[in-house]
Design a protein around this motif. Structure first.
Motif, PDB file in Angstrom:
ATOM      1  N   TYR A   1       0.849  -1.186   0.000  1.00 21.14           N
ATOM      2  CA  TYR A   1       0.000   0.000   0.000  1.00 21.14           C
ATOM      3  C   TYR A   1       0.887   1.240   0.000  1.00 21.14           C
ATOM      4  O   TYR A   1       2.007   1.225   0.509  1.00 21.14           O
TER       5      TYR A   1
ATOM      6  N   GLN B   1       0.691   5.218   1.357  1.00 23.29           N
ATOM      7  CA  GLN B   1      -0.090   6.143   2.179  1.00 23.29           C
ATOM      8  C   GLN B   1       0.512   7.530   2.090  1.00 23.29           C
ATOM      9  O   GLN B   1       1.601   7.785   2.635  1.00 23.29           O
TER      10      GLN B   1
ATOM     11  N   GLN C   1      -3.831  10.882   4.261  1.00 22.19           N
ATOM     12  CA  GLN C   1      -4.725   9.981   3.524  1.00 22.19           C
ATOM     13  C   GLN C   1      -4.703   8.590   4.130  1.00 22.19           C
ATOM     14  O   GLN C   1      -3.848   8.266   4.951  1.00 22.19           O
ATOM     15  N   GLY C   2      -5.644   7.774   3.710  1.00 21.49           N
ATOM     16  CA  GLY C   2      -5.605   6.373   4.089  1.00 21.49           C
ATOM     17  C   GLY C   2      -4.696   5.597   3.155  1.00 21.49           C
ATOM     18  O   GLY C   2      -4.330   6.075   2.086  1.00 21.49           O
ATOM     19  N   PRO C   3      -4.327   4.398   3.550  1.00 26.03           N
ATOM     20  CA  PRO C   3      -3.508   3.563   2.657  1.00 26.03           C
ATOM     21  C   PRO C   3      -4.245   3.276   1.353  1.00 26.03           C
ATOM     22  O   PRO C   3      -5.453   3.047   1.356  1.00 26.03           O
TER      23      PRO C   3
ATOM     24  N   PHE D   1      -4.206   0.761  -2.033  1.00 26.13           N
ATOM     25  CA  PHE D   1      -3.735  -0.521  -2.545  1.00 26.13           C
ATOM     26  C   PHE D   1      -2.829  -0.327  -3.756  1.00 26.13           C
ATOM     27  O   PHE D   1      -3.139   0.443  -4.667  1.00 26.13           O
TER      28      PHE D   1
END
Lengths: 111, 113
Positions: free
Chosen positions: B35, B37, B41-43, B45
Motif C-alpha cells: 500500500y 499512504q 490519507q488512508g492507505p 492498494f
C-alpha cells in the motif's frame, strides 16, 4: 472518487465516555468492512470487522454497526480510555484482499 | 512469532534515483500486499501476491513501480527514477486466507528531494 469516506478528521472524548466514529461508503458491492487503529510511526492494527450479512459485531469495548441501506458504518468504543487515542481507519472490501480505506479519524481521549 | 517487518524504515532519495523497499511477511502467510499512504490519507492498494504470483497490480501508479516476491516469502517494491510525488509511507501487509485480516508492517517513509 472516494468510495469510503470518514468525514470527521478528528474527535475528542472524555475518558470513560463513548466514542463514536463514523464511515460512509458508496459502493454497494462491498461485503466486508474493517476498522484499523494506527499509532504514530506504526502500521495499522486490525481492530474489528463485520460482514455485510450482519448489522452488529461486538468485541469487548468495541462494537461495529452496519446500516446497509444508508451505506454507513460506525465504531463505538465504550468506555473510552486514553490508550485509545490514535487514528482510526475504516476499510471496505468486495474481494477478500483489496481494501479501500477511508482517510482516517484522529481520536483523542482526554484524561 | 514476529510480525511483518519492513526495511529501511526511512529512505531519502534524490529525484531520479532508484529505490528498493523490502518486506518480510509473517512466516507462513501466503498473501502479501503493498500500500501507499500519502500524508493525511488512508492507505491505497498497490499490488497483491499469493505466494510468488502477482495476482493484482492494478494499483501501481506507473511503470516506474515494480514489485516482486520470487520465492513466495520476502517481497521487494522497487521504484525507478523517483519523483517528488512518490514521497509517501509504503506499507506492506500479509495475511493467511481465508481470513480477511491483514497484518501490517510499520512502513517505510520515502522522501524524494
Amino acid at each position: 472518487d472516494q468510495q469510503v469516506k470518514q468525514n470527521s478528521p478528528s474527535l475528542s472524548v472524555q475518558e470513560g465516555r463513548i466514542s463514536i466514529l463514523n464511515c460512509d461508503y458508496t459502493n454497494s458491492m462491498f461485503d466486508y468492512f474493517l476498522w484499523y487503529k494506527k499509532y504514530p510511526a506504526e502500521g495499522p492494527t486490525f481492530l474489528i470487522s463485520i460482514s455485510s450479512i450482519k448489522d452488529k459485531n461486538e468485541d469487548g469495548r468495541f462494537t461495529v454497526f452496519l446500516n446497509k441501506s444508508a451505506k454507513h458504518l460506525s465504531l463505538h468504543i465504550v468506555p473510552s480510555q486514553p490508550g485509545d487515542s490514535a487514528v482510526y481507519f475504516c476499510a471496505a472490501s468486495h474481494s477478500f484482499y483489496k481494501y479501500i480505506f477511508g482517510t482516517g479519524t484522529r481520536l483523542k481521549v482526554l484524561a | 512469532g514476529a510480525g511483518v517487518s519492513q526495511s529501511p524504515r526511512y529512505k531519502v532519495a534524490k529525484r531520479g534515483q532508484d529505490v528498493a523497499l523490502r518486506c518480510d511477511p509473517i512466516s507462513g502467510h501466503v498473501s502479501l500486499f503493498w500500500y501507499q499512504q500519502a500524508l493525511g490519507q488512508g492507505p491505497e492498494f498497490l499490488t497483491y501476491f499469493q505466494n510468488e504470483a502477482q495476482l493484482d497490480k492494478s494499483g501501481l501508479p506507473s511503470d516506474r513501480f515494480f514489485a516482486e516476491r520470487p520465492e513466495g516469502s520476502v517481497s521487494t517494491l522497487k521504484i525507478q527514477r523517483t519523483q517528488q510525488e512518490d514521497s509517501a509511507v509504503y506499507l506492506c501487509a500479509s495475511s493467511l486466507p481465508p481470513s480477511y485480516e491483514q497484518y501490517f508492517g510499520p512502513g517505510t517513509r520515502l522522501t524524494v528531494t
